[in-house]
Write a protein that holds these residues in place. Structure first.
Motif, mmCIF file in Angstrom:
data_model
loop_
_atom_site.group_PDB
_atom_site.id
_atom_site.type_symbol
_atom_site.label_atom_id
_atom_site.label_comp_id
_atom_site.label_asym_id
_atom_site.label_seq_id
_atom_site.Cartn_x
_atom_site.Cartn_y
_atom_site.Cartn_z
ATOM 1 N N GLY B 407 0.833 -1.208 0.000
ATOM 2 C CA GLY B 407 0.000 0.000 0.000
ATOM 3 C C GLY B 407 0.862 1.250 0.000
ATOM 4 O O GLY B 407 0.617 2.200 -0.771
ATOM 5 N N LEU B 408 1.897 1.230 0.849
ATOM 6 C CA LEU B 408 2.761 2.418 0.918
ATOM 7 C C LEU B 408 3.568 2.605 -0.361
ATOM 8 O O LEU B 408 3.856 3.728 -0.760
ATOM 9 C CB LEU B 408 3.703 2.314 2.123
ATOM 10 N N MET B 409 3.926 1.491 -1.003
ATOM 11 C CA MET B 409 4.658 1.614 -2.273
ATOM 12 C C MET B 409 3.781 2.326 -3.298
ATOM 13 O O MET B 409 4.255 3.159 -4.052
ATOM 14 C CB MET B 409 5.053 0.231 -2.791
ATOM 15 N N LYS B 410 2.514 1.973 -3.295
ATOM 16 C CA LYS B 410 1.598 2.631 -4.230
ATOM 17 C C LYS B 410 1.430 4.101 -3.866
ATOM 18 O O LYS B 410 1.379 4.969 -4.736
ATOM 19 C CB LYS B 410 0.231 1.942 -4.202
ATOM 20 N N ALA B 411 1.358 4.395 -2.572
ATOM 21 C CA ALA B 411 1.094 5.769 -2.150
ATOM 22 C C ALA B 411 2.324 6.668 -2.289
ATOM 23 O O ALA B 411 2.214 7.818 -2.704
ATOM 24 C CB ALA B 411 0.613 5.765 -0.700
ATOM 25 N N PHE B 412 3.492 6.137 -1.918
ATOM 26 C CA PHE B 412 4.689 6.992 -1.858
ATOM 27 C C PHE B 412 5.781 6.619 -2.861
ATOM 28 O O PHE B 412 6.848 7.233 -2.873
ATOM 29 C CB PHE B 412 5.293 6.947 -0.447
ATOM 30 N N GLY B 413 5.532 5.592 -3.654
ATOM 31 C CA GLY B 413 6.538 5.176 -4.636
ATOM 32 C C GLY B 413 7.406 4.047 -4.102
ATOM 33 O O GLY B 413 7.781 4.037 -2.935
ATOM 34 N N GLU B 414 7.700 3.133 -5.028
ATOM 35 C CA GLU B 414 8.454 1.939 -4.658
ATOM 36 C C GLU B 414 9.852 2.264 -4.140
ATOM 37 O O GLU B 414 10.340 1.654 -3.195
ATOM 38 C CB GLU B 414 8.572 1.053 -5.897
#
Lengths: 160, 647
Positions: B407-414
């Protein structure tokens, strides 16, 4: 001096090694249903309670047995069932206030604790001190000491 | 047919059409893969099509235990849950405990294989051969404590696996709980249950577990009891649980601000640590068959949360993790633990994620608007509780956290996640090598096919500062051959961790397959010779200690192969970049990753070398990190060779 099996639910953690040891000793297998002792988890009071025959002085089970299959062992003082006489009418189960007499489906007989010829297997495998095997007078003293401890604790709190 | 040790039956439940089918346990499979994790992985290998979406009805959940569960072998209540986990996308066998697996055996079943999806909320009831898919509409929306207590009320003396709101909302941090004393399925098992509309499982039974050679079993069992009776710390462990080792764990897990800072542990000691813990009300409890119980119901006796009770495997976890969020005292720690457990949220993952978000905010990288207006204030229990509720129910930015690092990768970038967290295979590592050194637990986080986790077999390097002699003794307990010991201890750093970890993994596979609890306090009493005696006596299948180790190796290779088939390889075993950056103590001292004995600082090349040694020790391809055809044939895993050729 006669020994008795003392239960201290405060120390019981619900591991059921008593029941496992019992069924293993009596039947060479592991079963809760065939154990003569059971531990019940009374979650509303956060307590595991070991349940077993108390070998009463006035055993109701003995009174109601129509076949005279229940007697007291002279050696251990345990209340025991003679499987050859038991007809499986379950009257003993009905009257026991502790639910300590149970039905064994395989032998079609009632089963209960017989104190393992005065060497109870459950006590040997209770590493928490919830089950102890004590001379009757020591048992009374130990309960009294425990009671004294509680009383002292309460008095200290009162003083505070 | 008579089964010994094993209950002898498997239960197939299709929730889509409601069909319940009972099958005899495949004894050939049991012999080959031992039980528990081994059998479950093998069953899943056939049942799961590679690439299946974890949340699809086709992803099975297999729950059950091993041949020693239900016997009087001390500490043998282990229940395993095998599925394709959504947090990592990897197939894993999660371990839990308490009564469910134990009761399931007495009901007559070794494993339940659940597929499909119910059209409305259900729970599965197993009382001997009375198996039913029951309506759970009245339980939907309830938390784990409410659900479990409701089922205890209905079924009396039983085992319950339940999930909470996090599972209902298909959370990747959602885990189930067994009888309010053990979590089950870190990485989203409860989310998979949610996707199937499966709220809970109940088991109880009046059956028996037969023992092939009772005298032989008794002898081995009594040896273990004698060991526990002699153990000097038995009373302390029952009294204090694993808080007894607070002094060690507070250091090992004492990090915060996204693993950049080691805080002043003295402050933590006072409010949350051992002294604070001793002031809590406490009732000790244990799993069935445990002879060194360390679980507890703790109760707050004062403060804002006075009267709050929490049934837990360990106060320690919440204590440590709440320090990561700067919570102030034991009351807040208990509240944090209690609410995560009610909702069914992985405490480890959640605290790391929230700490990461707070850190980004403190660095000025994100603001409140980036997280949907949720409060970004460290050190406030009410803020933490808000985030927990939102995460469990997937509300607002909670929907992002519910998907964990994905989820965080989607929100803040991988890149941000990959470059600044300790995420391995989609999940954060727990053991921090910059504090503890790169011991077995730390290293095994890279190679564990399921993704990093707390359990990592055994090694003797579990705690800090263990002498090398302890590790050697442990190696013998685990049944390592003389050659394997020689290879593992041939290192200028005293131990070649890469090689040694392979044996720890086999030890874990053995415990997970036979049903023995691998917690340190139980594990320490076991020796491979005793395990071989118990297994052989219980089942009547005579296996030597060496054969058992070989069988565990087979289980581990199967575990690896089922994940290789999903596309996992060496690229997923890479150490996270932050391991090579320093942490800073509150006194300003820099901490670099060193070996366990703190001989020297480790470089990426050192870790890479240990990874190659690990693959080499396993007989795997050191370039790809996956088993070779020869190894699979040697282990009798011919059926897995085709999966290899597709790689």
């Amino acid at each position: 001096m006669k020994k008795i099996l003392m239960i201290d639910p405060d120390k019981c953690v619900g591991c059921r090694q008593c029941a496992l040891s019992c069924s293993f000793n009596k039947e060479h297998l592991f079963s809760l249903a065939k154990a003569r002792i059971t531990t019940l988890w009374a979650y509303k009071i956060d307590m595991n309670v070991p349940m077993m025959c108390q070998h009463c002085e006035k055993p109701l089970c003995m009174d109601v047995c129509p076949m005279g299959a229940i007697s007291r062992s002279d050696e251990s003082g345990a209340i025991v069932i003679d499987p050859d006489r038991c007809i499986g009418c379950r009257m003993c189960m009905v009257v026991c206030p502790f639910g300590a007499v149970t039905w064994d489906e395989d032998t079609k007989c009632m089963i209960k604790c017989d104190l393992c010829d005065s060497d109870p297997e459950c006590v040997k495998h209770c590493l928490y001190g919830a089950l102890t095997w004590l001379p009757a007078d020591e048992a009374a003293i130990s309960r009294r000491q425990l009671g004294a401890g509680y009383l002292a604790e309460a008095l200290i709190k009162l003083k505070e | 047919m008579d089964y010994f040790g094993y209950a002898g039956k498997e239960l197939y439940i299709d929730l889509t059409d409601g069909v319940i089918e009972e099958k005899p346990l495949n004894l050939d499979m049991a012999v080959k893969f031992l039980g528990g994790m081994g059998i479950q992985q093998r069953l899943l290998y056939d049942l799961l099509k590679p690439g299946t979406d974890p949340y699809s009805p086709e992803n099975p959940i297999i729950i059950g235990s091993g041949p020693l569960t239900g016997t009087g072998a001390p500490g043998s209540p282990r229940v395993m849950g095998t599925t394709k986990y959504p947090e990592t996308g990897a197939i894993g066998s999660a371990g839990g405990a308490m009564r469910f697996g134990f009761m399931l055996k007495f009901a007559g079943y070794d494993h339940i294989i659940i597929t499909g999806k119910a059209s409305k909320p259900v729970y599965i009831k197993i009382v001997n051969d009375d198996v039913e898919i029951c309506d759970a509409t009245h339980l939907w929306g309830k938390d784990i404590v409410e659900t479990t207590e409701n089922l205890w009320d209905v079924y009396g003396d039983c085992g319950v696996i339940a999930m909470g709101q996090a599972g209902e909302h298909l959370g990747k941090l959602a885990q189930a709980a067994c009888d309010l004393g053990s979590s089950l399925g870190r990485g989203g098992l409860a989310g998979i249950m949610g996707s199937k509309n499966l709220k809970a499982l109940v088991a109880s039974g009046t059956g028996s577990i037969k023992i092939a050679d009772a005298e032989r079993f008794k002898k081995a069992r009594e040896t273990l009891f004698e060991g526990a009776k002699r153990y000097a710390y038995h009373g302390d462990i029952v009294r204090y649980g694993i808080m007894q080792s607070w002094a060690n764990y507070r250091v090992q897990f004492g990090y915060t601000k996204n693993r950049t800072l080691v805080p002043d542990l003295k402050i933590i000691d006072k409010g949350i640590g051992f002294e604070a813990y001793k002031k809590l009300g406490k009732t000790a409890f244990g799993c069935p068959s445990c002879f060194i119980a360390d679980k507890e119901i703790v109760e707050m006796r004062s403060g804002r949360f006075k009267g709050l009770k929490w049934s837990t495997a360990a106060y320690l976890n919440a204590a440590i993790l709440s320090t990561r969020l700067d919570l102030k005292d034991s009351g807040e720690a208990v509240k944090f633990g209690e609410v995560t457990d009610r909702l069914g949220i992985d405490q480890l993952g959640f605290s790391d994620l929230l700490d990461f978000i707070f850190t980004l905010h403190e660095q000025g990288t994100i603001g409140s608007s980036d997280v949907g207006g949720l409060p970004l204030k460290r050190g406030d229990i009410d803020v933490v509780l808000t985030w927990l509720e939102k995460t469990a129910n997937r509300e607002g930015f909670g929907n992002v956290i519910a998907d964990s690092w994905q989820g965080l990768m989607k929100a803040f970038g991988e890149d941000l996640i990959k470059n600044s967290t300790a995420v391995i295979k989609g999940r954060e590592g727990i053991w921090e090598p910059r504090i503890s050194g790169l011991g077995t637990n730390e290293f095994a986080q890279l190679t564990y096919p399921r993704g990093p986790n707390a359990e990592s077999g055994g090694s003797g390097l579990y705690a800090l500062n263990q002498p090398i002699e302890t590790v050697r003794r442990h190696a013998q307990r685990m049944g390592m051959s003389k050659e394997a010991i020689d290879r593992s201890f041939d290192s200028p750093l005293k131990i070649n961790i890469g090689r040694f970890v392979t044996s720890s993994e086999h030890w874990l596979a053995l415990f997970n397959s036979l049903g023995i609890c691998n917690r340190h306090v139980n594990n320490r009493f076991y020796h491979i010779d005793i395990i071989a005696e118990l297994y052989s006596a219980a089942t009547g299948i005579d296996l030597s200690p060496q054969e058992l180790i070989k069988y565990s190796e087979r289980v581990w290779n199967l575990f690896k192969m089922i994940n290789v088939r999903e596309g996992f390889s060496k690229k997923d075993d890479e150490p996270p970049g932050v391991w090579f950056q320093p942490m800073v103590t509150h006194e300003g001292k820099e901490l670099y990753m060193m070996d366990y004995y703190k001989t020297r600082r480790l470089t990426r090349e050192d870790v890479e070398q240990w990874l190659r040694d690990y693959y080499d020790e396993r007989g795997w391809n050191i370039e790809t990190g996956i088993p070779t055809k020869e190894k699979l044939l040697e282990l009798g895993l011919e059926e897995m060779v085709p999966s290899l050729q597709k790689k």
